[in-house]
Design an enzyme around this catalytic site. Structure first.
Site, PDB file in Angstrom:
ATOM      1  N   HIS A   1       0.842  -1.198   0.000  1.00 45.93           N
ATOM      2  CA  HIS A   1       0.000   0.000   0.000  1.00 45.93           C
ATOM      3  C   HIS A   1       0.874   1.244   0.000  1.00 45.93           C
ATOM      4  O   HIS A   1       2.062   1.200   0.353  1.00 45.93           O
ATOM      5  CB  HIS A   1      -0.938   0.014   1.212  1.00 45.93           C
ATOM      6  CG  HIS A   1      -0.248   0.326   2.516  1.00 45.93           C
ATOM      7  ND1 HIS A   1      -0.209   1.586   3.070  1.00 45.93           N
ATOM      8  CD2 HIS A   1       0.455  -0.465   3.364  1.00 45.93           C
ATOM      9  CE1 HIS A   1       0.471   1.549   4.205  1.00 45.93           C
ATOM     10  NE2 HIS A   1       0.881   0.323   4.409  1.00 45.93           N
ATOM     11  N   CYS A   2       0.274   2.364  -0.431  1.00 44.86           N
ATOM     12  CA  CYS A   2       0.954   3.648  -0.366  1.00 44.86           C
ATOM     13  C   CYS A   2       0.143   4.540   0.568  1.00 44.86           C
ATOM     14  O   CYS A   2      -0.540   4.042   1.463  1.00 44.86           O
ATOM     15  CB  CYS A   2       1.101   4.267  -1.754  1.00 44.86           C
ATOM     16  SG  CYS A   2      -0.461   4.528  -2.616  1.00 44.86           S
ATOM     17  N   VAL A   3       0.185   5.841   0.382  1.00 41.57           N
ATOM     18  CA  VAL A   3      -0.486   6.758   1.310  1.00 41.57           C
ATOM     19  C   VAL A   3      -2.003   6.615   1.253  1.00 41.57           C
ATOM     20  O   VAL A   3      -2.684   6.713   2.266  1.00 41.57           O
ATOM     21  CB  VAL A   3      -0.084   8.213   0.998  1.00 41.57           C
ATOM     22  CG1 VAL A   3      -0.821   9.188   1.909  1.00 41.57           C
ATOM     23  CG2 VAL A   3       1.422   8.378   1.164  1.00 41.57           C
TER      24      VAL A   3
ATOM     25  N   ARG B   1      -3.682   4.162  -1.232  1.00 37.23           N
ATOM     26  CA  ARG B   1      -4.192   3.048  -2.034  1.00 37.23           C
ATOM     27  C   ARG B   1      -3.596   1.703  -1.655  1.00 37.23           C
ATOM     28  O   ARG B   1      -2.427   1.625  -1.279  1.00 37.23           O
ATOM     29  CB  ARG B   1      -3.885   3.304  -3.518  1.00 37.23           C
ATOM     30  CG  ARG B   1      -4.693   4.376  -4.160  1.00 37.23           C
ATOM     31  CD  ARG B   1      -4.010   4.924  -5.399  1.00 37.23           C
ATOM     32  NE  ARG B   1      -2.989   5.902  -5.052  1.00 37.23           N
ATOM     33  CZ  ARG B   1      -2.112   6.384  -5.906  1.00 37.23           C
ATOM     34  NH1 ARG B   1      -2.094   5.961  -7.155  1.00 37.23           N
ATOM     35  NH2 ARG B   1      -1.226   7.278  -5.526  1.00 37.23           N
TER      36      ARG B   1
END
Length: 473
Positions: free
Chosen positions: A26-28, A30
């Protein structure tokens, strides 16, 4: 019990089950999946889940927009509840890259190189904008500048200019660091390579045309071969190809040189080989190629500005969907390096504004509270230069806002292109973008911003109210 246990199971079911997930991270905002078969994804079912704000596929990854903060907990719950396990972003990228065609891999490589250096370039652009405010005539005081009216500000303006211009003066060093790292070599050697290419003892690339015309280009005599002793300030392609050669030379030497003498052999040999070949072969060829590429864009926007602006304004947002827009970062850097500024980046800023306005219109015409919430927050994000939440969470999801946005973007881009609006740097690609616009073009750009802000909003609002009606609620 995990906080989002039900939603995790629903997400996995909608993307084809746990067995369809190869890697996940995951990112910030999504969840990022490398899926075995994206055809198994049920997008409608996925986006009906209460915490899901949208989804899209790009560069071999399937991404599910959750939102800042919430996505961290959702990912932790997914790892805890399933056998998927934790993966890094590089793990997911590697797994996704296997599904890419050569063009996608090339674009991804450019993105991996340029995105890490964007914070330095954007910061430099904002500071240059501040310097221009202090030194530009007629901005706050008629027929003069702040530093001319108040000389005590001149020293501050000069210091800001030095701080801001450093990133552009040593751009090959930044690219060399990122590129050699991306190709698997030592990033420190990439910095050294970039600095070699802008060494002050070399003829500056900016002075090269005049020196060539006067027949005063300095040369080295290498065993009878005349090699031009020129630098590559503001150039992109020479340092990209030189970095690739440096990294591959280093990687080839590592297993062949005993550990005891690696420090004494690998770096000197790799730098010497790549440096010599850069000045003799790579530099001259890629220098001409880079100038040729920028020449094509410059010709189009000089001879057919309306066509060039319209096409780039129309196609930029669709290119974001595929990731192709990253390839134009190299063109922007090359144009900036000429000293005449880039006419492409201002269009990017208008495209982002247009996407934000289309999403904002959905806030007023949708009766779905989830859609209204996503539209409101994502429009602000787009106005500040980050369009993915607006595009994938709202505009593409309902289709007509995306079409309205690119219509507004293309019209605004055509308008500013007719007046040859240019930016001296890449900045924040949204409402703050005017800070990066060259003196003399700001009023025209502000009018373009108004078009990109108002037209997509009106088109989306009217279509949603009177044509689509309840189809999207």
């Amino acid at each position: 019990m995990a906080k989002y246990e039900q939603q995790v199971h629903e997400i996995l079911e909608a993307i084809g089950g746990e067995e369809n997930v190869d890697k996940a991270t995951h990112c910030v905002t999504r969840l990022r999946f490398a899926l075995k078969d994206e055809d198994l994804v049920d997008t409608d079912k996925l986006e009906a889940i209460d915490i899901v704000k949208g989804s899209f596929s790009t560069n071999g990854q399937f991404q599910v927009i959750i939102g800042q903060g919430t996505v961290d907990q959702v990912y932790r719950d997914m790892v805890e509840l399933t056998s998927i396990g934790e993966s890094s972003k590089s793990d997911v990228k590697d797994a996704s890259a296997q599904k890419m065609n050569p063009l996608q891999k090339g674009v991804k490589t450019l993105a991996d190189i340029f995105i890490p250096i964007l914070p330095a370039i954007v910061t430099a652009g904002l500071l240059l904008g501040l310097n221009n405010i202090l030194t530009g005539e007629g901005i706050f005081i008629a027929d003069t500048s702040i530093v001319e009216a108040y000389p005590q500000w001149a020293g501050l303006a000069e210091m800001i200019n030095i701080i801001a211009s450093a990133a552009f003066a040593f751009l090959p060093a930044l690219i060399g660091w990122s590129a050699v790292k991306r190709f698997g070599g030592s990033d420190l050697l990439g910095i050294v390579l970039g600095l070699i290419m802008v060494h002050p003892d070399l003829l500056s690339a900016y002075a090269y045309p005049d020196a060539q015309e006067a027949g005063e280009v300095p040369t080295w005599n290498l065993f009878g071969l005349q090699v031009e002793a020129i630098g590559y300030q503001g150039q992109v392609l020479p340092v990209l190809f030189a970095s690739y050669l440096l990294a591959k030379t280093e990687l080839w030497l590592r297993p062949r040189i005993p550990d005891a003498i690696q420090m004494l052999v690998i770096a000197p040999v790799a730098l010497l080989v790549s440096g010599l070949l850069t000045f003799i072969i790579i530099g001259p060829i890629t220098f001409a190629l880079g100038n040729g590429i920028t020449g094509v864009f410059t010709w189009m926007f000089d001879v057919m500005p309306a066509v060039g602006g319209f096409l780039y304004g129309l196609l930029y947002a669709p290119m974001v969907i595929t990731g192709m827009h990253h390839a134009f970062l190299a063109v922007d850097f090359q144009l900036i390096g000429t000293g005449d500024g880039t006419f492409l980046w201002p269009i990017l800023a208008l495209s982002n504004i247009a996407q934000g306005s289309a999403a904002l219109a959905m806030l007023f015409i949708s009766r779905n509270e989830n859609v209204k919430g996503i539209a409101g927050t994502s429009s602000v994000s787009a106005y500040l230069g980050v369009t993915e939440p607006a595009m994938f969470g709202v505009n593409i999801r309902f289709k007509f806002p995306f079409v309205c946005a690119i219509i507004g973007s293309s019209i605004a881009a055509t308008f500013i292109s007719l007046y040859s609006v240019r930016a001296f740097s890449i900045g924040i690609g949204g409402l703050p973008g005017f800070l990066s616009i060259m003196d003399g073009y700001r009023l025209i750009f502000l009018i373009g911003m108004v078009i990109a802000f108002v037209l997509p909003f009106i088109l989306t609002f009217l279509y949603g109210k009177f044509v689509a009606k309840n189809q999207f609620n």
